[in-house]
Design a protein around this motif. Structure first.
Motif, mmCIF file in Angstrom:
data_model
loop_
_atom_site.group_PDB
_atom_site.id
_atom_site.type_symbol
_atom_site.label_atom_id
_atom_site.label_comp_id
_atom_site.label_asym_id
_atom_site.label_seq_id
_atom_site.Cartn_x
_atom_site.Cartn_y
_atom_site.Cartn_z
ATOM 1 N N PRO A 152 -23.026 -9.046 -34.088
ATOM 2 C CA PRO A 152 -24.583 -8.959 -33.692
ATOM 3 C C PRO A 152 -24.968 -9.532 -32.359
ATOM 4 C CG PRO A 152 -24.114 -10.795 -35.294
ATOM 5 C CD PRO A 152 -22.913 -9.996 -35.089
ATOM 6 N N ALA A 153 -26.208 -9.547 -31.723
ATOM 7 C CA ALA A 153 -26.805 -10.157 -30.878
ATOM 8 C C ALA A 153 -27.124 -11.680 -31.103
ATOM 9 C CB ALA A 153 -27.975 -9.461 -30.112
ATOM 10 N N GLU A 154 -27.102 -12.414 -30.040
ATOM 11 C CA GLU A 154 -27.602 -13.996 -30.363
ATOM 12 C C GLU A 154 -28.788 -14.427 -29.926
ATOM 13 O OE1 GLU A 154 -24.396 -16.422 -28.846
ATOM 14 O OE2 GLU A 154 -22.757 -15.511 -30.363
ATOM 15 N N PRO A 155 -29.615 -14.955 -30.858
ATOM 16 C CA PRO A 155 -31.061 -15.048 -30.315
ATOM 17 C C PRO A 155 -30.936 -16.344 -29.328
ATOM 18 C CG PRO A 155 -30.416 -15.982 -32.659
ATOM 19 C CD PRO A 155 -29.435 -15.073 -32.204
ATOM 20 N N VAL A 156 -31.663 -16.699 -28.371
ATOM 21 C CA VAL A 156 -31.859 -17.613 -27.584
ATOM 22 C C VAL A 156 -33.014 -18.604 -27.727
ATOM 23 C CG1 VAL A 156 -30.248 -16.484 -25.947
ATOM 24 C CG2 VAL A 156 -32.764 -16.137 -25.750
ATOM 25 N N SER A 157 -33.445 -18.851 -28.689
ATOM 26 C CA SER A 157 -34.306 -19.874 -28.980
ATOM 27 C C SER A 157 -33.799 -21.140 -28.435
ATOM 28 C CB SER A 157 -34.999 -19.940 -30.337
ATOM 29 O OG SER A 157 -33.923 -19.981 -31.120
ATOM 30 N N PRO A 158 -34.625 -22.153 -27.962
ATOM 31 C CA PRO A 158 -34.100 -23.349 -27.830
ATOM 32 C C PRO A 158 -33.220 -23.873 -28.213
ATOM 33 C CG PRO A 158 -36.441 -23.334 -27.101
ATOM 34 C CD PRO A 158 -36.117 -22.060 -27.879
ATOM 35 N N ARG A 159 -31.900 -24.272 -27.940
ATOM 36 C CA ARG A 159 -31.030 -24.957 -28.925
ATOM 37 C C ARG A 159 -29.973 -25.745 -27.950
ATOM 38 N NH1 ARG A 159 -26.356 -21.311 -28.737
ATOM 39 N NH2 ARG A 159 -27.048 -19.336 -28.085
ATOM 40 N N PRO A 160 -29.329 -26.723 -28.233
ATOM 41 C CA PRO A 160 -28.330 -27.338 -27.560
ATOM 42 C C PRO A 160 -27.141 -26.591 -27.283
ATOM 43 C CG PRO A 160 -28.389 -28.429 -29.622
ATOM 44 C CD PRO A 160 -29.475 -27.445 -29.564
ATOM 45 N N THR A 161 -26.541 -26.728 -26.114
ATOM 46 C CA THR A 161 -25.184 -26.091 -26.002
ATOM 47 C C THR A 161 -23.983 -27.035 -25.702
ATOM 48 O OG1 THR A 161 -25.947 -25.857 -23.542
ATOM 49 C CG2 THR A 161 -26.424 -24.107 -24.736
ATOM 50 N N HIS A 162 -23.805 -27.583 -24.791
ATOM 51 C CA HIS A 162 -22.669 -28.342 -24.503
ATOM 52 C C HIS A 162 -23.192 -29.721 -23.647
ATOM 53 C CE1 HIS A 162 -19.817 -25.605 -25.941
ATOM 54 N NE2 HIS A 162 -20.555 -24.677 -25.162
ATOM 55 N N PRO A 163 -22.686 -31.003 -23.850
ATOM 56 C CA PRO A 163 -22.969 -31.947 -23.223
ATOM 57 C C PRO A 163 -23.138 -31.579 -21.675
ATOM 58 C CG PRO A 163 -21.215 -32.697 -24.727
ATOM 59 C CD PRO A 163 -21.393 -31.113 -24.691
ATOM 60 N N GLY A 164 -24.211 -32.351 -21.054
ATOM 61 C CA GLY A 164 -24.202 -31.941 -19.474
ATOM 62 C C GLY A 164 -25.012 -30.906 -19.046
ATOM 63 N N LEU A 165 -25.082 -29.839 -20.000
ATOM 64 C CA LEU A 165 -25.638 -28.554 -19.810
ATOM 65 C C LEU A 165 -26.929 -28.286 -20.202
ATOM 66 C CD1 LEU A 165 -22.682 -26.252 -20.607
ATOM 67 C CD2 LEU A 165 -23.141 -27.259 -18.264
ATOM 68 N N PRO A 166 -27.887 -27.695 -19.658
ATOM 69 C CA PRO A 166 -29.289 -27.527 -20.187
ATOM 70 C C PRO A 166 -29.337 -26.645 -21.401
ATOM 71 C CG PRO A 166 -28.847 -26.048 -18.441
ATOM 72 C CD PRO A 166 -27.718 -26.955 -18.293
ATOM 73 N N PRO A 167 -30.410 -26.712 -22.237
ATOM 74 C CA PRO A 167 -30.294 -25.934 -23.545
ATOM 75 C C PRO A 167 -30.343 -24.329 -23.128
ATOM 76 C CG PRO A 167 -32.475 -27.278 -23.112
ATOM 77 C CD PRO A 167 -31.468 -27.637 -22.074
ATOM 78 N N GLY A 168 -29.968 -23.658 -23.813
ATOM 79 C CA GLY A 168 -30.121 -22.287 -23.885
ATOM 80 C C GLY A 168 -31.539 -21.785 -24.321
ATOM 81 N N ASP A 169 -32.357 -20.985 -23.379
ATOM 82 C CA ASP A 169 -33.545 -20.395 -24.058
ATOM 83 C C ASP A 169 -33.750 -19.078 -23.117
ATOM 84 O OD1 ASP A 169 -34.899 -20.949 -21.502
ATOM 85 O OD2 ASP A 169 -34.877 -22.971 -21.934
#
Length: 489
Positions: A312-329
Motif C-alpha cells: 500500500p501507499a504510505e500516508p504522510v501525516s506529520p510523524r517522526p522519522t529519524h533523529p536529526g531529520l525533519p518530520p515527514g508531512d
C-alpha cells in the motif's frame, strides 16, 4: 591438440551457479542527467577481503554525451550450454550497453583488464533502426541464436530514424531486436508475428519450454518527459503480459492485469528450467497508489496471472522519522504526487534469487527494499525489510546516520549464491527529477541476505565516487541472479 572448453562462468544448472565462487568486481552504469559529460562504466571492488572494498577501482568514459545508459547485460551466459542452440565456444567477455536516449549500443570488453573496460564496438542508432526498425534499446539478454535487445520505440519515433523501412506509426511499436553473438551486427527484428503487442519494456523466457514473456511500459513519447498524469489517470500505460513461442517467434497470448495496474515492468522467471512460473512487478494502481507483484503460471495450455503481493501507499501525516531529520508531512511531497497526500511505493525493480527462494522488491518511492520468501510462489511471506532514502523519509545509510538520502532502492542485483544484494538509487532521469525535485544524488548500497537482512556498513559508494553521475544498473563479474538462464535442473 587444444580442446574447446566452455567459459567457467557458464553453469549447467542453478545449483551449480549457487555454488560458484563469489564475485570480486561489480560493473555499474552511470549517466549525466545534464548530458554535458559522457556517461560511464564504473567498476567497484566487492571483494570483502580487499583493502579497496566498496570503492570505485575502475572507470571508463563513453565517447559521447546524452546516451543515458540504463540497463545492460552480458554478451554470453549459461544459456550457451543449452542443447538445442549451443554456443560453448563463446565467453562472457563483453558488456552490451545501450543508451536509452541516444539509441546507441556500446560493446564493452572486460577480458584483458577487468577493472579497466575498453570499448570494442559502437552500434549507432541508424543501424538499429534500419536493420530492426527499433529505437530506445533497453534490456539485454544472452540467449539462443544470439543477443536479444528489447526496445521501447519504433524507428520513426523520437530517437529513431525518420523514414525507416517497414515501420508503421511514428512512436511504436516497441519490440525485440536480435544481434549476432560474435560480430554484434544487428540481424533484424525478432518478432515474426507480434499480434496485439504494441507497448514494450522487459522480456524473459522459460528457455526449456520455448516460451517468451514480455511486459509493457510505454512508447518514447509517453515516458521521456516523466510520468504524464493524463496518461496515467487515463490508464494508457502498459498493463498486460504477452506470451510468445520462442522458436516460432510468434505471439501466442495476451494476459491483461486490469488497466488500473499501470506500468508492468520487471519480469523474473523461475530459474529452475522445469518450472513455468515467474514474477512481474507493477509500479502503481491508480485507484489507491498501491504497487503489486504478480505471478504468471501455465494452467493447461494457457498462461494466467495472479496478484500475490500488494504494497500500500504510505500516508504522510506529520510523524517522526529519524533523529536529526525533519518530520515527514504532505508539504514535503513533490508536485507529481502532492494532490494524493500519500507516497506510492513505486515498485520499479524486482529480483529473484538463483535458488528461487527469495524475491527482492524495491519500493523506490517509500525507500524500502523488501524480501519475500517465495518458496511457494502463490503465497509469498515477507522475510525482511530495510529502509534507505525515500521521497519523504530520506532514511540515511548506517555508515552516515546524520546524512539524509534522496532516491531509494531502485535497481536490485543479487549474487549467484544469494548472500549479497546490491541496490542503486537512480531510476530514470525524467522520473528522478519529478519525484526528487531537490536532487536525487548518487549512491549504492549492499544488503547482507542471510538469517538477518541488514545493510553492510562498509559498503556505501556515493556522491563524488561517481564523479557527478547517477548510478543505475549493476552487473556482477561472472554473472548474477538476473543475467543467466539454465537448461538443466
Amino acid at each position: 591438440m587444444a580442446l574447446w572448453k566452455p567459459d567457467p562462468t557458464f553453469y549447467p544448472s542453478p545449483r551449480d551457479a549457487v555454488s560458484a565462487p563469489p564475485e570480486t568486481l561489480a560493473y555499474v552504469v552511470a549517466f549525466d542527467r545534464a548530458a554535458e559529460k559522457p556517461d560511464a562504466i564504473a567498476v567497484l571492488d566487492v571483494d570483502e577481503e580487499s583493502a579497496s572494498y566498496g570503492s570505485v577501482v575502475g572507470w571508463t568514459d563513453l565517447p559521447y554525451t546524452g546516451d543515458e545508459v540504463h540497463h545492460f547485460g552480458w554478451n554470453a551466459c549459461s544459456s550457451a550450454l543449452c542443447p538445442y542452440a549451443p554456443h560453448p565456444h563463446i565467453e562472457r567477455r563483453y558488456l552490451v550497453v545501450p543508451g536509452l536516449r541516444s539509441s546507441r549500443i556500446y560493446i564493452v570488453d572486460v577480458k584483458d583488464d577487468p577493472a579497466r573496460p575498453t570499448i570494442a564496438k559502437i552500434l549507432e542508432a541508424d543501424e538499429l533502426a534500419k536493420r530492426a526498425g527499433y529505437s530506445r534499446p533497453h534490456t539485454v539478454h544472452c540467449g539462443p541464436e544470439g543477443l536479444y535487445v528489447s526496445a521501447l520505440g519504433g524507428a520513426n519515433g523520437p530517437g529513431g530514424r525518420s523514414g525507416s523501412v517497414g515501420r508503421e506509426g511514428s512512436d511504436g511499436p516497441g519490440g525485440i531486436a536480435l544481434l549476432d553473438h560474435t560480430s554484434f551486427d544487428v540481424l533484424g527484428r525478432w518478432e515474426v508475428d507480434r499480434g496485439p503487442q504494441y507497448l514494450a519494456y522487459d522480456f524473459w523466457w522459460h528457455i526449456a519450454h520455448d516460451v517468451v514473456v514480455t511486459s509493457e511500459w510505454g512508447t518514447p513519447s509517453m515516458i521521456e518527459d516523466g510520468v504524464d498524469a493524463d496518461l496515467l489517470l487515463g490508464r494508457k500505460y502498459g498493463h498486460a503480459l504477452h506470451f510468445w513461442d520462442l522458436r516460432k517467434r510468434r505471439h501466442v497470448q495476451r494476459v491483461d492485469l486490469g488497466d488500473e495496474h499501470q506500468m508492468v515492468l520487471e519480469l523474473r522467471p523461475a530459474h529452475d528450467p522445469t518450472r513455468t512460473y515467474g514474477f512481474a512487478g507493477v509500479v502503481v494502481n491508480v485507484e489507491d497508489l498501491s504497487a503489486s507483484v504478480w505471478v504468471w503460471y501455465r494452467e493447461g495450455k494457457e498462461f494466467k496471472a495472479r496478484k500475490v503481493i500488494t504494497i500500500p501507499a504510505e500516508p504522510v501525516s506529520p510523524r517522526p522519522t529519524h533523529p536529526g531529520l525533519p518530520p515527514g508531512d504532505a508539504g514535503n511531497l513533490p508536485p507529481v504526487i502532492a494532490p494524493f497526500g500519500a507516497v506510492p511505493p513505486l515498485v520499479t525493480d524486482i529480483d529473484l534469487s538463483v535458488d528461487d527462494r527469495y524475491l527482492y522488491v524495491s519500493c523506490w518511492g517509500t525507500g524500502e527494499l523488501k524480501r519475500y520468501d517465495v518458496s511457494d510462489p502463490f503465497h509469498p511471506v515477507e522475510a525482511g525489510s530495510v529502509r534507505i532514502g525515500g521521497i519523504v523519509t530520506r532514511t540515511p545509510h548506517p555508515s552516515a546516520p546524520d546524512r539524509p538520502l534522496a532516491g531509494g532502492p531502485q535497481m536490485v542485483e543479487v549474487s549467484r549464491d544469494g548472500k549479497r544484494v546490491y541496490v542503486t538509487n537512480s531510476l530514470y532521469g525524467a522520473w528522478d527529477d519529478q519525484f526528487y525535485p531537490d536532487g536525487v544524488g548518487a549512491w549504492m548500497a549492499k544488503v547482507d541476505s542471510g538469517d538477518d537482512f541488514t545493510f553492510d556498513p562498509r559498503f556505501f559508494p556515493n556522491g563524488d565516487d561517481f564523479r557527478g553521475l547517477r548510478p543505475h544498473q549493476t552487473r556482477l563479474q561472472g554473472g548474477d541472479a538476473s543475467s543467466d538462464s539454465y537448461c538443466y535442473p
